[in-house]
Structure formats: structure tokens, C-alpha cells
Design a protein around this motif. Structure first.
Motif, PDB file in Angstrom:
ATOM      1  N   ARG A 127       0.887  -1.222  -0.268  1.00 52.56           N
ATOM      2  CA  ARG A 127       0.137   0.008   0.111  1.00 52.56           C
ATOM      3  C   ARG A 127       0.802   1.234  -0.145  1.00 52.56           C
ATOM      4  NH1 ARG A 127      -4.013   2.500   4.477  1.00 52.56           N
ATOM      5  NH2 ARG A 127      -5.059   3.868   3.398  1.00 52.56           N
ATOM      6  N   ARG A 128       0.661   2.093  -1.025  1.00 54.45           N
ATOM      7  CA  ARG A 128       1.419   3.452  -1.061  1.00 54.45           C
ATOM      8  C   ARG A 128       0.296   4.433  -1.304  1.00 54.45           C
ATOM      9  NH1 ARG A 128       5.204   2.868  -5.895  1.00 54.45           N
ATOM     10  NH2 ARG A 128       5.172   5.079  -5.702  1.00 54.45           N
ATOM     11  N   PRO A 129       0.393   5.764  -0.708  1.00 53.09           N
ATOM     12  CA  PRO A 129      -0.714   6.703  -1.128  1.00 53.09           C
ATOM     13  C   PRO A 129      -0.575   7.039  -2.512  1.00 53.09           C
ATOM     14  CG  PRO A 129       0.727   7.320   0.750  1.00 53.09           C
ATOM     15  CD  PRO A 129       1.248   6.004   0.343  1.00 53.09           C
ATOM     16  N   LEU A 130      -1.607   7.712  -3.266  1.00 58.09           N
ATOM     17  CA  LEU A 130      -1.339   8.003  -4.474  1.00 58.09           C
ATOM     18  C   LEU A 130      -2.290   9.416  -4.486  1.00 58.09           C
ATOM     19  CD1 LEU A 130      -1.489   6.318  -7.871  1.00 58.09           C
ATOM     20  CD2 LEU A 130      -2.277   8.450  -7.681  1.00 58.09           C
ATOM     21  N   CYS A 131      -1.733  10.708  -4.766  1.00 60.74           N
ATOM     22  CA  CYS A 131      -2.506  11.752  -4.907  1.00 60.74           C
ATOM     23  C   CYS A 131      -2.258  12.444  -6.010  1.00 60.74           C
ATOM     24  CB  CYS A 131      -2.310  12.811  -3.742  1.00 60.74           C
ATOM     25  SG  CYS A 131      -2.550  11.927  -2.269  1.00 60.74           S
ATOM     26  N   VAL A 132      -3.050  13.171  -6.656  1.00 61.87           N
ATOM     27  CA  VAL A 132      -2.970  14.014  -7.949  1.00 61.87           C
ATOM     28  C   VAL A 132      -3.559  15.224  -7.480  1.00 61.87           C
ATOM     29  CG1 VAL A 132      -3.274  14.595 -10.277  1.00 61.87           C
ATOM     30  CG2 VAL A 132      -2.945  12.135  -9.498  1.00 61.87           C
ATOM     31  N   GLY A 166      -5.866   8.951  -2.730  1.00 63.35           N
ATOM     32  CA  GLY A 166      -6.237   7.619  -2.818  1.00 63.35           C
ATOM     33  C   GLY A 166      -4.963   6.645  -2.400  1.00 63.35           C
ATOM     34  N   SER A 167      -4.882   5.280  -2.655  1.00 68.31           N
ATOM     35  CA  SER A 167      -3.698   4.797  -2.628  1.00 68.31           C
ATOM     36  C   SER A 167      -3.772   3.274  -3.580  1.00 68.31           C
ATOM     37  CB  SER A 167      -3.933   3.981  -1.178  1.00 68.31           C
ATOM     38  OG  SER A 167      -4.909   3.348  -1.154  1.00 68.31           O
ATOM     39  N   THR A 168      -2.455   2.829  -3.839  1.00 67.37           N
ATOM     40  CA  THR A 168      -2.549   1.653  -4.399  1.00 67.37           C
ATOM     41  C   THR A 168      -2.268   0.440  -3.587  1.00 67.37           C
ATOM     42  OG1 THR A 168      -0.441   1.892  -5.024  1.00 67.37           O
ATOM     43  CG2 THR A 168      -2.051   2.780  -6.649  1.00 67.37           C
ATOM     44  N   ASN A 169      -2.752  -0.667  -3.864  1.00 66.68           N
ATOM     45  CA  ASN A 169      -2.464  -1.998  -3.102  1.00 66.68           C
ATOM     46  C   ASN A 169      -2.597  -3.249  -3.724  1.00 66.68           C
ATOM     47  OD1 ASN A 169      -1.264  -3.305  -0.838  1.00 66.68           O
ATOM     48  ND2 ASN A 169      -3.281  -3.291   0.178  1.00 66.68           N
ATOM     49  N   TRP A 170      -2.065  -4.274  -3.804  1.00 69.48           N
ATOM     50  CA  TRP A 170      -2.541  -5.405  -4.173  1.00 69.48           C
ATOM     51  C   TRP A 170      -3.212  -5.418  -5.890  1.00 69.48           C
ATOM     52  CZ3 TRP A 170      -5.319  -6.861   0.759  1.00 69.48           C
ATOM     53  CH2 TRP A 170      -4.472  -7.424   1.955  1.00 69.48           C
ATOM     54  N   GLY A 171      -2.493  -4.526  -6.611  1.00 65.16           N
ATOM     55  CA  GLY A 171      -2.844  -4.447  -7.975  1.00 65.16           C
ATOM     56  C   GLY A 171      -4.227  -3.447  -8.089  1.00 65.16           C
ATOM     57  N   TRP A 172      -4.542  -2.804  -7.180  1.00 64.22           N
ATOM     58  CA  TRP A 172      -5.691  -1.981  -7.094  1.00 64.22           C
ATOM     59  C   TRP A 172      -5.547  -0.463  -7.137  1.00 64.22           C
ATOM     60  CZ3 TRP A 172     -10.809  -3.133  -8.182  1.00 64.22           C
ATOM     61  CH2 TRP A 172     -11.158  -4.397  -8.218  1.00 64.22           C
ATOM     62  N   LEU A 173      -6.195   0.495  -7.562  1.00 68.41           N
ATOM     63  CA  LEU A 173      -6.102   1.775  -7.366  1.00 68.41           C
ATOM     64  C   LEU A 173      -7.304   1.993  -6.480  1.00 68.41           C
ATOM     65  CD1 LEU A 173      -5.482   4.744  -7.766  1.00 68.41           C
ATOM     66  CD2 LEU A 173      -6.758   4.723  -9.737  1.00 68.41           C
TER      67      LEU A 173
END
Length: 145
Positions: A40-45, A60-67
Motif C-alpha cells: 500500500r502506497r498513497p497516490l494523490c494527484v 487515494g492509494s494503491t495496493n494489491w494491484g488496485w487503485l
């Protein structure tokens, strides 16, 4: 072993950062033991103005192949001008670069369901009367298409 005497429930709306960190750290350890690597990593735009101030964007975030998209907001003046689609596309592109194959989110019937549908998201579940008089709409998208 945790001693069972003296335990007490403590609801709060102002949690201690260390207490939150404990719960998150232990859940991550549990997940790592039983599943795929927990990545899991944060993802912000953020959409920024000329002075570099954030004026909108998505978290949001990404983890296990999901956004996982959490919060998406643009001020009224920037809606209907294509900025929402560009912010969403940037988040999806970064997720794909991280190896994600799918995206998911939820929105509400008074928010942006049609926006997400125009960008390829489909409904996979709803909660009626949440909040009262509306519905919560769960959506997903295949990012590998």
C-alpha cells in the motif's frame, strides 16, 4: 499475552496518532502473513494554481494491484472544463505504472456517478438510503483495457 483485567472500551473522535499507528501497523503485519505482499502506497494527484497552491485533486492509494480512490474534489469553476478527466487519468496512469490492473471507488447518488461512468467505471454495488434519501454507489474499472 494481553492481561484481560482492566480492559475498557474508549470511543473517540480525536484519536492519538500512536494508537492509530498501532492498529494500522498490526493490521498490515496480519495481512502480510496471510496474503500477497502488502504494498500500500498513497497516490494523490493535485491540481495546482500558478502559485503552486492545491486547488483540487484526488486522494487515494494503491495496493494489491488496485487503485483505491478516496476523495475527489474540484471547485465549481473548474468543473465541466475537462480538468476532472485529466486528474482521474493522471491517477490511473500512475496506478498502472505501479502495476495496478483495476480501480475502485465509491460515490454517492448526489455526487459524480455519471462522471465515473463516462470514464469507464461500472457499478458493482449500492447501499440504499446511505445517507438517508440517497445511495452509496460502489464502482470499478479495468485499467488493463
Amino acid at each position: 499475552m494481553i492481561p484481560l483485567d482492566g480492559l475498557a472500551l474508549a470511543p473517540t473522535d480525536a484519536p492519538d496518532a500512536g494508537d492509530v499507528a498501532l492498529i494500522e501497523r498490526e493490521l498490515v503485519a496480519f495481512n502480510v502473513e496471510r496474503s500477497l505482499p502488502y504494498d500500500r502506497r498513497p497516490l494523490c494527484v493535485f491540481l495546482r494554481d500558478g502559485a503552486g497552491r492545491a486547488v483540487g485533486g484526488v486522494t487515494g492509494s494503491t495496493n494489491w494491484g488496485w487503485l483505491y480512490l478516496d476523495c475527489f474534489w474540484l471547485p465549481d469553476a473548474l468543473r465541466q472544463g475537462g480538468w476532472g478527466g485529466r486528474v482521474l487519468a493522471a491517477a490511473e496512469a500512475e496506478a498502472v505504472a505501479r502495476g495496478c490492473r483495476r480501480a475502485r471507488l465509491y460515490t454517492y447518488s448526489f455526487q459524480a456517478q455519471s462522471f465515473y461512468e463516462r470514464h469507464g467505471y461500472t457499478v458493482f454495488g449500492t447501499l440504499e438510503d446511505d445517507p438517508p434519501g440517497h445511495r452509496q454507489v460502489w464502482m470499478r474499472k479495468d485499467l488493463s483495457a
